[in-house]
Design an enzyme around this catalytic site. Structure first.
Site, PDB file in Angstrom:
ATOM      1  N   GLU A  67       1.777  -0.563  -5.018  1.00 12.84           N
ATOM      2  CA  GLU A  67       0.730   0.574  -5.486  1.00 12.84           C
ATOM      3  C   GLU A  67       1.722   1.857  -5.530  1.00 12.84           C
ATOM      4  O   GLU A  67       2.082   2.471  -4.646  1.00 12.84           O
ATOM      5  CB  GLU A  67      -0.100   0.807  -4.219  1.00 12.84           C
ATOM      6  N   ASP A 114       1.027  -1.142   0.078  1.00 14.24           N
ATOM      7  CA  ASP A 114       0.078   0.046   0.020  1.00 14.24           C
ATOM      8  C   ASP A 114       0.855   1.202   0.066  1.00 14.24           C
ATOM      9  O   ASP A 114       1.924   1.219   0.833  1.00 14.24           O
ATOM     10  CB  ASP A 114      -0.787   0.088   1.200  1.00 14.24           C
TER      11      ASP A 114
END
Length: 718
Positions: free
Chosen positions: A390, A354
């Site tokens: 990401e 993330d």
């Protein structure tokens, strides 16, 4: 003496020196070694907690390189514990030691309980952030748990599915399993539910090879959300980087969550499905300077967090209040130890990071040469699993799609945006769409990466579901309690003529066609496809594009939603497209197209060719026309340049992909000189979408009508 939870009593209070490594609580069958890092501490107490809340404190007197440690014979799995740190409380210098706060072990393998929010878990009195709060947090906070590391893995082997054969299914443990009618009530929403035959069979029939789980590291429900009657559903609020989230365990949180997670991984592996974890190493649940003191802040604030020039405050490139200090050797060690633990002890097969751009901020700018990437590259364990970035955060210069090192794959946000724009009719050059369809060579080829570096997706947990992407033009996040201010406002969505639910047959027909267009495009694109859970059923969140706090039927997958026949058609089409991709290597090449005949294949046709709807090869003007929205792509199955696993030549059928993203019906001419006889195998204008064995036969030069906003695939046997 207080009895030890889960141990039948503290059989001994002998305290031996123990070892400084491994960090955390390590049970060896006879006792437990405890080790915790703190450079800021003057004194550290290990607190053993009984079920009635009483504590037995043991000072950790042995210190090696700021690691305090001790070995306690007789301390068994199930024992709850925490730390109290004595030292300076000087927020102006970034120091926040406070022995009134019972702290979680950063290396805890399991965490018990939940937080009871109140002033007790903050290190300052409300209204006076620079003063120390001496209220005891122990009755109100979570506790670390000693776990038994032994588990019978049997003959478990990682599937090690190669990227070109991978189909990722992003799912939420609870959201995927809460409403399935075949699951017993007590299993719904748990790790055990993932291994129920009904779930496993669905994933296998769908053709999924990897289950990407939204955060399962122990996370915290934010104080603000709890007061609003909401929950941190997504889980991007980690407090324990080694501990499986205890609320997803069906039978206890004193280490049972570890056994249940391991059992789930073992069963998924037996089904041939890899497990990829969505991990949040960019920040913690302790928030900004007004956040709670749960672990890292009280142990050693300056070693774990990026602070501003005024050390009271935290640098935040994550939008959550804090960012971990990626130039700290202790933070880097924590992350690498955590990653290795989940691979070696929990047997997971990869990670999706993330806001991964934050991990590359060793100083300020995102730097692909940062220490974190060096550590991953040389690590003999972590470097061998799937690593998915990401590739952005919310800091300056944070959008880094295409810029991660060669070992990494990336969520390709540019793929998502381009494909959405094409099908909603937004002016965009066909050249960009062609690049996304063929693996985004403009992003990945220059650093030696291949099409498989691109994780392609149209939808994910963050944003509209597939159903909502074609049903809403605007976000509808009122349920989040922020007056619809939260969430992305520019979604590249189109409601097909009506906002939200509609009973207009024309609108509904167009929406179904658009969903088929998106699924088909995803599976026909080079790279690695990722589906979002429930999109195969057209799951809806009623226009909420930021449902991070909605732990309810709004976000759970409804396995029996809507008309049964329509639902079955959606599922059948998605399955068929996944299996079409899996059956044909021309859709999952390991190398980029050359745009010319491939030497040694005895085929004078290019490996790929592009045509206008009139069947003429594309010109420079055709490529750059902003309003262009239709083209034909020829994929030559006889000109695949990469060899098979034993060096053999790979041959496949050839395909013509006809895209009509325009608002008008068009006639497409089947190109000449690229095959004489073709069969229609995909037609998104049809409710079933895939007329395998019943599709019309066409010949070179034939004119094939395509309705507005539809996609047709023709197949020619090798």
């Amino acid at each position: 003496m207080a009895p030890g939870a889960g141990s039948g009593g503290l059989v001994s209070m002998q305290v031996w020196p123990g070892q400084a490594y491994p960090l955390g609580a390590t049970y060896d069958g006879a006792g437990t070694n405890f080790a915790v890092f703190s450079e800021a501490a003057q004194r550290v107490e290990l607190c053993l907690l009984a079920d009635d809340g009483t504590e037995t404190a043991v000072e950790l007197r042995e210190t090696d390189a700021f690691v305090r440690h001790a070995y306690l014979p007789g301390i068994m799995p199930g024992q709850r514990y925490g730390f109290r740190v004595h030292g300076p409380f000087a927020p102006e210098r970034g120091l926040r030691c406070n022995p009134a706060k019972l702290l979680l072990d950063p290396y805890a393998r399991a965490i018990s309980g939940q937080i009871s929010w109140g002033e007790e878990v903050y290190d300052y009195p409300f209204g006076a952030p620079d003063q120390r709060n001496d209220m005891d947090s122990a009755p109100h906070t979570m506790t670390s748990v000693v776990v038994n590391p032994y588990f019978d893995w049997g003959d478990d082997r990682p599937p090690r599915t190669e990227y070109h054969r991978t189909v990722i299914y992003e799912a939420h443990v609870k959201g995927l399993t809460m409403t399935h009618p075949a699951l017993p009530e007590e299993l719904r929403g748990t790790y055990a539910a993932l291994t129920h035959p009904a779930i496993l069979e669905h994933l296998k029939e769908l053709g999924v090879t990897a289950l990407e789980l939204m955060p399962v590291h122990q996370f915290v429900n934010d104080h603000r959300l709890v007061e609003m009657g909401l929950n941190n559903y997504w889980g991007y609020n980690t407090i324990g980087f080694f501990a499986p989230h205890n609320a997803y365990a069906s039978w206890g949180d004193r280490g049972q969550q570890v056994l249940e997670f391991k059992s789930a991984v073992r069963s998924l592996h037996q089904a041939g499905i890899e497990v990829i974890l969505d991990v949040v190493y960019n920040h913690t649940a302790e928030g900004n300077h007004l956040g709670p003191t749960l672990s890292f802040r009280g142990l050693d604030n300056t070693s774990y967090y990026r602070l501003t020039d005024d050390a009271r405050y935290y640098m935040d490139t994550t939008g959550t209040g804090n960012s971990l200090l990626m130039r700290s050797p202790h933070v880097l060690q924590l992350i690498m130890d955590s990653l290795r633990y989940w691979v070696t002890e929990m047997h997971v097969d990869g990670f999706r990071f993330d806001l991964a751009a934050t991990l590359a901020r060793q100083f300020h700018e995102v730097d692909r040469l940062s220490s974190f990437f060096d550590l991953v590259q040389q690590d003999p364990v972590v470097s061998q699993v799937k690593l998915i970035a990401e590739p952005w955060d919310v800091g300056e210069g944070g959008y880094q799609v295409g810029n991660f090192p060669p070992l990494w794959t990336e969520w390709n946000g540019k793929y998502r945006d381009t494909v959405r724009d094409l099908w909603r009719g937004e002016p965009r050059t066909l050249a960009e769409f062609a690049s996304r369809l063929t693996g985004s060579s403009d992003l990945y080829q220059d650093d030696g990466r291949r099409p498989l570096a691109s994780i392609n997706f149209v939808t994910c947990h963050d944003g509209f579901t597939l159903h909502d992407l074609v049903s809403y033009h605007h976000k509808h996040n009122e349920a989040n309690g922020e007056n619809n201010r939260d969430g992305e406002s520019h979604n590249r969505s189109w409601n097909c003529g009506a906002e939200g639910e509609s009973d207009d047959p024309a609108v509904l027909e167009l929406r179904e066609r658009q969903m088929r267009n998106f699924v088909a495009t995803l599976m026909l694109s080079q790279g690695v496809p990722m589906l979002s859970h429930g999109d195969e059923f057209a799951r809806t969140q009623r226009g909420n594009n930021n449902a991070y706090c909605q732990d309810s039927e709004l976000t759970w997958v409804h396995w029996e939603y809507g008309d049964p026949e329509t639902r079955q058609q959606r599922l059948a089409f998605t399955r068929a497209m996944v299996w079409l991709r899996r059956d044909h290597p021309v859709f999952r090449r390991r190398r980029f197209f050359h745009g010319r005949p491939v030497q040694g294949t005895h085929d004078d046709l290019s490996d790929i060719a592009w045509f206008t709807p009139e069947g003429e090869e594309m010109t420079r003007r055709d490529w750059s026309a902003a309003q262009a929205s239709a083209l034909t792509v020829f994929l030559n199955g006889n000109a695949i340049s990469e060899p098979g696993p034993r060096g053999e030549r790979i041959r496949d059928d050839s395909f013509l992909l006809m895209f009509n993203a325009s608002p008008e019906p068009l006639e497409f001419v089947v190109p000449v000189n690229h095959g004489h006889q073709w069969e229609v195998v995909v037609d998104t204008a049809r409710p079933d979408g895939v007329p395998r064995g019943t599709g019309p036969r066409v010949k070179a030069g034939d004119r094939l009508p395509l309705v507005d906003r539809s996609l047709t695939v023709l197949q020619r046997p090798a």
